[in-house]
Structure formats: structure tokens, C-alpha cells
Design a protein around this motif. Sequence first.
Motif, PDB file in Angstrom:
ATOM      1  N   VAL A 175      41.966  46.253  37.573  1.00 14.97           N
ATOM      2  CA  VAL A 175      43.289  46.269  36.951  1.00 14.97           C
ATOM      3  C   VAL A 175      44.312  46.844  37.922  1.00 14.97           C
ATOM      4  CG1 VAL A 175      44.652  47.364  35.114  1.00 14.97           C
ATOM      5  CG2 VAL A 175      42.476  46.283  34.568  1.00 14.97           C
ATOM      6  N   LYS A 176      43.969  47.960  38.563  1.00 14.96           N
ATOM      7  CA  LYS A 176      44.884  48.586  39.524  1.00 14.96           C
ATOM      8  C   LYS A 176      45.125  47.682  40.729  1.00 14.96           C
ATOM      9  CE  LYS A 176      45.640  52.753  42.210  1.00 14.96           C
ATOM     10  NZ  LYS A 176      45.131  54.063  42.614  1.00 14.96           N
ATOM     11  N   ALA A 177      44.063  47.064  41.247  1.00 16.02           N
ATOM     12  CA  ALA A 177      44.199  46.183  42.413  1.00 16.02           C
ATOM     13  C   ALA A 177      45.049  44.952  42.093  1.00 16.02           C
ATOM     14  CB  ALA A 177      42.820  45.759  42.910  1.00 16.02           C
ATOM     15  N   LEU A 178      45.079  44.552  40.822  1.00 17.18           N
ATOM     16  CA  LEU A 178      45.919  43.420  40.416  1.00 17.18           C
ATOM     17  C   LEU A 178      47.360  43.845  40.160  1.00 17.18           C
ATOM     18  CD1 LEU A 178      43.465  41.541  38.018  1.00 17.18           C
ATOM     19  CD2 LEU A 178      44.206  40.828  40.307  1.00 17.18           C
ATOM     20  N   GLY A 179      47.642  45.134  40.379  1.00 20.40           N
ATOM     21  CA  GLY A 179      48.998  45.632  40.206  1.00 20.40           C
ATOM     22  C   GLY A 179      49.356  45.958  38.771  1.00 20.40           C
TER      23      GLY A 179
END
Length: 94
Positions: free
Chosen positions: A74-78
Motif C-alpha cells: 500500500v505504501k509503495a503504491l503511494g
Amino acid sequence: MNQENPLSTDNPDTYIAAAFATDDPASIAKALGEVARTRNMSKLAKDVGMNRSALYRALSGDGNPEFATILKVVKALGLKLTPVPAAHCESATL
């Protein structure tokens, strides 16, 4: 899920939000995987600290990813995972 909420590369955050609204872990993982595949999966795998094939498996909808993996993806997808009160609950219990 795909028939009700088709993947839109224009608005993947809405697609992911719709998956979370189902409360179904497999749907959530699958939606994250579908959005991840529209991006650079190799870079995403590196960002979350996994190899690409393990990330594909985890986000297949048939996988069982750890919660930490979901948070990293989720974080890596912004995006950011933020708890909000459920509309249908009068009081929250933990």
C-alpha cells in the motif's frame, strides 16, 4: 469484483478502496496485485523487500500475504491505510 469494479489505471486508489470495502482479504490482495501489475512490479518488489515471484504469489488473490506485506505494498503504491469508524457500527470494540 472485477465486474462490479473494473480496474481503472486512471484511478487505482478507488479500485483498491472498493476492494477494502468488501472486507474480503483475497479481494484486497488481488486488487493490490492488479494495480501493482499496471506499474513496475520489479521495482515494487524491491521497494517492499520481496522477490518479484513471491510478490506475484502473495497478491494473486490465492495467496495469504502477511499484514506487513499489505502495508508495504500500500505504501509503495503511494497510498496509506488509515482506520476509520465503520458507518454501520455504533461503538467500536477491540
